[in-house]
Scaffold this motif. Structure first.
Motif, PDB file in Angstrom:
ATOM      1  N   VAL A  95       0.913  17.921 -12.359  1.00  0.00           N
ATOM      2  CA  VAL A  95       0.878  19.357 -12.045  1.00  0.00           C
ATOM      3  C   VAL A  95       2.069  20.076 -12.665  1.00  0.00           C
ATOM      4  O   VAL A  95       1.924  21.147 -13.271  1.00  0.00           O
ATOM      5  N   LEU A  96       3.267  19.495 -12.537  1.00  0.00           N
ATOM      6  CA  LEU A  96       4.453  20.125 -13.119  1.00  0.00           C
ATOM      7  C   LEU A  96       4.366  20.196 -14.640  1.00  0.00           C
ATOM      8  O   LEU A  96       4.759  21.205 -15.242  1.00  0.00           O
ATOM      9  N   ALA A  97       3.867  19.156 -15.263  1.00  0.00           N
ATOM     10  CA  ALA A  97       3.717  19.165 -16.723  1.00  0.00           C
ATOM     11  C   ALA A  97       2.716  20.226 -17.159  1.00  0.00           C
ATOM     12  O   ALA A  97       2.934  20.925 -18.149  1.00  0.00           O
ATOM     13  N   ALA A  98       1.620  20.358 -16.414  1.00  0.00           N
ATOM     14  CA  ALA A  98       0.626  21.376 -16.750  1.00  0.00           C
ATOM     15  C   ALA A  98       1.207  22.778 -16.583  1.00  0.00           C
ATOM     16  O   ALA A  98       1.000  23.653 -17.436  1.00  0.00           O
ATOM     17  N   ILE A  99       1.933  23.000 -15.499  1.00  0.00           N
ATOM     18  CA  ILE A  99       2.554  24.313 -15.278  1.00  0.00           C
ATOM     19  C   ILE A  99       3.559  24.614 -16.380  1.00  0.00           C
ATOM     20  O   ILE A  99       3.580  25.717 -16.937  1.00  0.00           O
ATOM     21  N   PHE A 100       4.399  23.639 -16.699  1.00  0.00           N
ATOM     22  CA  PHE A 100       5.405  23.832 -17.743  1.00  0.00           C
ATOM     23  C   PHE A 100       4.746  24.067 -19.100  1.00  0.00           C
ATOM     24  O   PHE A 100       5.164  24.937 -19.865  1.00  0.00           O
ATOM     25  N   TYR A 101       3.708  23.321 -19.392  1.00  0.00           N
ATOM     26  CA  TYR A 101       3.021  23.450 -20.673  1.00  0.00           C
ATOM     27  C   TYR A 101       2.368  24.811 -20.827  1.00  0.00           C
ATOM     28  O   TYR A 101       2.520  25.481 -21.840  1.00  0.00           O
ATOM     29  N   PHE A 102       1.651  25.236 -19.801  1.00  0.00           N
ATOM     30  CA  PHE A 102       0.924  26.497 -19.910  1.00  0.00           C
ATOM     31  C   PHE A 102       1.821  27.715 -19.724  1.00  0.00           C
ATOM     32  O   PHE A 102       1.493  28.798 -20.190  1.00  0.00           O
ATOM     33  N   SER A 103       2.965  27.584 -19.083  1.00  0.00           N
ATOM     34  CA  SER A 103       3.858  28.719 -18.935  1.00  0.00           C
ATOM     35  C   SER A 103       4.633  29.007 -20.225  1.00  0.00           C
ATOM     36  O   SER A 103       5.103  30.110 -20.423  1.00  0.00           O
ATOM     37  N   ARG A 126       0.818  -1.208   0.000  1.00  0.00           N
ATOM     38  CA  ARG A 126       0.000   0.000   0.000  1.00  0.00           C
ATOM     39  C   ARG A 126       0.855   1.262   0.000  1.00  0.00           C
ATOM     40  O   ARG A 126       0.551   2.229  -0.683  1.00  0.00           O
ATOM     41  N   TRP A 127       1.954   1.274   0.747  1.00  0.00           N
ATOM     42  CA  TRP A 127       2.831   2.441   0.800  1.00  0.00           C
ATOM     43  C   TRP A 127       3.400   2.742  -0.576  1.00  0.00           C
ATOM     44  O   TRP A 127       3.555   3.897  -0.959  1.00  0.00           O
ATOM     45  N   PHE A 128       3.718   1.699  -1.358  1.00  0.00           N
ATOM     46  CA  PHE A 128       4.271   1.895  -2.690  1.00  0.00           C
ATOM     47  C   PHE A 128       3.267   2.580  -3.611  1.00  0.00           C
ATOM     48  O   PHE A 128       3.607   3.522  -4.325  1.00  0.00           O
ATOM     49  N   TRP A 129       2.032   2.109  -3.587  1.00  0.00           N
ATOM     50  CA  TRP A 129       1.020   2.680  -4.473  1.00  0.00           C
ATOM     51  C   TRP A 129       0.658   4.102  -4.061  1.00  0.00           C
ATOM     52  O   TRP A 129       0.402   4.945  -4.913  1.00  0.00           O
ATOM     53  N   ASN A 130       0.646   4.387  -2.760  1.00  0.00           N
ATOM     54  CA  ASN A 130       0.382   5.755  -2.312  1.00  0.00           C
ATOM     55  C   ASN A 130       1.504   6.686  -2.760  1.00  0.00           C
ATOM     56  O   ASN A 130       1.248   7.805  -3.219  1.00  0.00           O
ATOM     57  N   THR A 131       2.739   6.238  -2.647  1.00  0.00           N
ATOM     58  CA  THR A 131       3.872   7.039  -3.098  1.00  0.00           C
ATOM     59  C   THR A 131       3.822   7.243  -4.604  1.00  0.00           C
ATOM     60  O   THR A 131       4.059   8.355  -5.096  1.00  0.00           O
ATOM     61  N   LEU A 132       3.520   6.189  -5.335  1.00  0.00           N
ATOM     62  CA  LEU A 132       3.422   6.290  -6.783  1.00  0.00           C
ATOM     63  C   LEU A 132       2.320   7.263  -7.196  1.00  0.00           C
ATOM     64  O   LEU A 132       2.500   8.065  -8.119  1.00  0.00           O
ATOM     65  N   LEU A 133       1.189   7.233  -6.512  1.00  0.00           N
ATOM     66  CA  LEU A 133       0.100   8.151  -6.813  1.00  0.00           C
ATOM     67  C   LEU A 133       0.528   9.591  -6.585  1.00  0.00           C
ATOM     68  O   LEU A 133       0.252  10.472  -7.411  1.00  0.00           O
ATOM     69  N   ILE A 134       1.216   9.852  -5.499  1.00  0.00           N
ATOM     70  CA  ILE A 134       1.685  11.208  -5.210  1.00  0.00           C
ATOM     71  C   ILE A 134       2.670  11.672  -6.279  1.00  0.00           C
ATOM     72  O   ILE A 134       2.587  12.810  -6.759  1.00  0.00           O
ATOM     73  N   VAL A 135       3.591  10.803  -6.683  1.00  0.00           N
ATOM     74  CA  VAL A 135       4.568  11.161  -7.714  1.00  0.00           C
ATOM     75  C   VAL A 135       3.870  11.461  -9.036  1.00  0.00           C
ATOM     76  O   VAL A 135       4.201  12.444  -9.710  1.00  0.00           O
ATOM     77  N   VAL A 136       2.906  10.658  -9.414  1.00  0.00           N
ATOM     78  CA  VAL A 136       2.175  10.883 -10.668  1.00  0.00           C
ATOM     79  C   VAL A 136       1.418  12.200 -10.618  1.00  0.00           C
ATOM     80  O   VAL A 136       1.429  12.977 -11.584  1.00  0.00           O
ATOM     81  N   LEU A 137       0.763  12.495  -9.503  1.00  0.00           N
ATOM     82  CA  LEU A 137       0.042  13.765  -9.378  1.00  0.00           C
ATOM     83  C   LEU A 137       0.987  14.956  -9.462  1.00  0.00           C
ATOM     84  O   LEU A 137       0.677  15.964 -10.108  1.00  0.00           O
ATOM     85  N   ILE A 138       2.151  14.851  -8.841  1.00  0.00           N
ATOM     86  CA  ILE A 138       3.133  15.932  -8.919  1.00  0.00           C
ATOM     87  C   ILE A 138       3.613  16.104 -10.354  1.00  0.00           C
ATOM     88  O   ILE A 138       3.743  17.239 -10.843  1.00  0.00           O
ATOM     89  N   LEU A 139       3.859  14.995 -11.054  1.00  0.00           N
ATOM     90  CA  LEU A 139       4.274  15.081 -12.455  1.00  0.00           C
ATOM     91  C   LEU A 139       3.206  15.720 -13.331  1.00  0.00           C
ATOM     92  O   LEU A 139       3.517  16.511 -14.223  1.00  0.00           O
TER      93      LEU A 139
END
Length: 97
Positions: free
Chosen positions: A85-93, A70-83
Motif C-alpha cells: 500500500v505504501l509503495a502504491a501511494i508513493f508511486y502514484f503520488s 502462525r503469529w510470525f506469518w500473520n505478522t509478515l503478511l500484514i507487513v507485506v500488505l502495508i509495504l
C-alpha cells in the motif's frame, strides 16, 4: 523513468521476503521428523529444485498442519500488505500527469 526507479526497491524487498520464506521452508524440511527418511529426501529435493513454488507446496501440504509459527506469518503478511500500500501511494503520488 523515475517511476521505474521508485518500484525497484519494492521489488527487492519482495524478492528478499520470498528468499527468506524459501530458506525457512528448506530448513524446516531438513529438520522435520517424517515417518520415513525417503519422505524427507523427497520434500528437501522438491523445495530445492522448484524454488518458491516448491516452498509454497511444502507450506500448504506439510508446514501449515503445524501452526507453531502462525503469529510470525500473520505478522509478515500484514507487513507485506502495508509495504504494498505504501509503495502504491508513493508511486502514484509522484507521477506526473
Amino acid at each position: 523513468m523515475i517511476g521505474v526507479l521508485l518500484i525497484v526497491p519494492f521489488l527487492v524487498i519482495i524478492g528478499l521476503l520470498f528468499f527468506a520464506f524459501w530458506i525457512i521452508m528448506l530448513v524446516d524440511s531438513i529438520t522435520r521428523k517424517f515417518k520415513e527418511d525417503s519422505e524427507k529426501i523427497v520434500w528437501v529435493l522438491v523445495v530445492i529444485f522448484t524454488g518458491i513454488i516448491g516452498a509454497l507446496i511444502y507450506y500448504f501440504v506439510v508446514y501449515s498442519k503445524h501452526k507453531s509459527l502462525r503469529w510470525f506469518w500473520n505478522t509478515l503478511l500484514i507487513v507485506v500488505l502495508i509495504l504494498i500500500v505504501l509503495a502504491a501511494i508513493f508511486y502514484f503520488s509522484n507521477r506526473v500527469i
